[in-house]
Design an enzyme around this catalytic site. Structure first.
Site, mmCIF file in Angstrom:
data_model
loop_
_atom_site.group_PDB
_atom_site.id
_atom_site.type_symbol
_atom_site.label_atom_id
_atom_site.label_comp_id
_atom_site.label_asym_id
_atom_site.label_seq_id
_atom_site.Cartn_x
_atom_site.Cartn_y
_atom_site.Cartn_z
ATOM 1 N N ASP A 84 64.944 14.605 -115.768
ATOM 2 C CA ASP A 84 63.766 15.411 -115.414
ATOM 3 C C ASP A 84 63.825 16.721 -116.200
ATOM 4 O OD1 ASP A 84 61.891 17.099 -114.195
ATOM 5 O OD2 ASP A 84 62.117 16.104 -112.250
ATOM 6 N N HIS A 101 60.000 13.591 -114.705
ATOM 7 C CA HIS A 101 59.464 14.326 -113.544
ATOM 8 C C HIS A 101 58.517 13.456 -112.716
ATOM 9 C CE1 HIS A 101 58.953 18.053 -111.415
ATOM 10 N NE2 HIS A 101 57.648 18.062 -111.569
ATOM 11 N N SER A 115 57.185 18.091 -106.496
ATOM 12 C CA SER A 115 57.174 19.145 -107.510
ATOM 13 C C SER A 115 56.859 20.508 -106.875
ATOM 14 C CB SER A 115 56.178 18.749 -108.609
ATOM 15 O OG SER A 115 56.315 19.575 -109.725
HETATM 16 C C1 MLT Z 1 56.771 24.866 -109.885
HETATM 17 O O1 MLT Z 1 56.138 25.720 -110.463
HETATM 18 O O2 MLT Z 1 56.788 24.744 -108.667
HETATM 19 C C2 MLT Z 1 57.541 23.937 -110.733
HETATM 20 O O3 MLT Z 1 57.561 24.403 -112.048
HETATM 21 C C3 MLT Z 1 57.019 22.568 -110.645
HETATM 22 C C4 MLT Z 1 55.616 22.484 -111.149
HETATM 23 O O4 MLT Z 1 55.430 22.247 -112.339
HETATM 24 O O5 MLT Z 1 54.700 22.647 -110.380
#
Ligand code: MLT
Length: 201
Positions: free
Chosen positions: A152, A183, A102
């Site tokens: 996702d 996700h 992520s």
């Molecule tokens: C991010 O901010 O890198 C993406 O939205 C993934 C997350 O939720 O961290």
């Protein structure tokens, strides 16, 4: 940067750079690293940005909307930290494979988007396109595994494909593995990444 380093049993193996998701820390992906290669060295890093008490690797304006200036700054910060850590711990700077989930996958993607030799390869679980409208460095032959979700809600399938295509245009060799658990980072996804890793050149 806050981190842990564990020297691996086999010096010929890469160093796995572990990059957690939002709200995680430098130890989060240790079990994942163990499944991928339990003889490699490990460098787990904690993101320097705080969002409501949750560590991240760069600021965002909203879910999926990145603070581009901070992303560029934090990408360089991590890049410089890797140089420093390689000197301090004596691992091969040219043999680092990122394992990110992520937000951690997004900063790993950003390393690939901004620096030709930042990473030898990357395992990106549920990554997004880190930036648009820039020319990528030459990534010829860089192996990249992407674990993605057909459903996702954060990293949409179209975005996964866009990311893979832009990495491929820069010369990277990309493999996408699809799951249908949103996700979430699943065990079977990690198993697929581990298999990819054993076949990686
Ligand atoms: C991010 O901010 O890198 C993406 O939205 C993934 C997350 O939720 O961290």
């Amino acid at each position: 940067m806050k981190h842990i380093f564990q020297e691996g049993k086999d010096a010929s193996k890469p160093t796995l750079l572990l990059l957690h998701g939002t709200g995680g820390d430098e130890t989060d992906l240790l079990p994942v690293a163990g499944m991928i290669d339990d003889t490699a060295s490990i460098l787990g890093v904690r993101g320097n940005v705080m969002e409501n008490g949750m560590p991240r690797f760069f600021r965002r304006i909203a879910e999926g909307i990145f603070d581009e200036q901070d992303l560029v700054f934090r990408t360089k910060e991590l890049y410089d930290f890797l140089d420093e850590a390689a000197r301090n711990y004596g691992f091969d700077r040219d043999h680092v494979i990122a394992v990110g989930y992520s937000n951690g996958a997004n900063i790993a993607g950003s390393l690939l988007y901004h620096y030709a030799a930042a990473l030898k390869g990357a395992i990106l679980f549920h990554p997004m396109v880190p930036r648009r409208g820039i020319e990528l460095p030459d990534l010829s032959g860089t192996p990249v595994f992407i674990g993605a979700g057909t459903n996702d809600p954060i990293c949409k399938p179209e975005e996964t494909k866009e990311l893979a295509e832009s990495l491929e245009r820069a010369g990277a060799v990309v493999e996408i593995h699809w799951e249908s658990f949103g996700h979430r980072l699943t065990q079977s996804e990690v198993e697929k990444a581990a298999l990819w890793y054993t076949q990686m050149k």
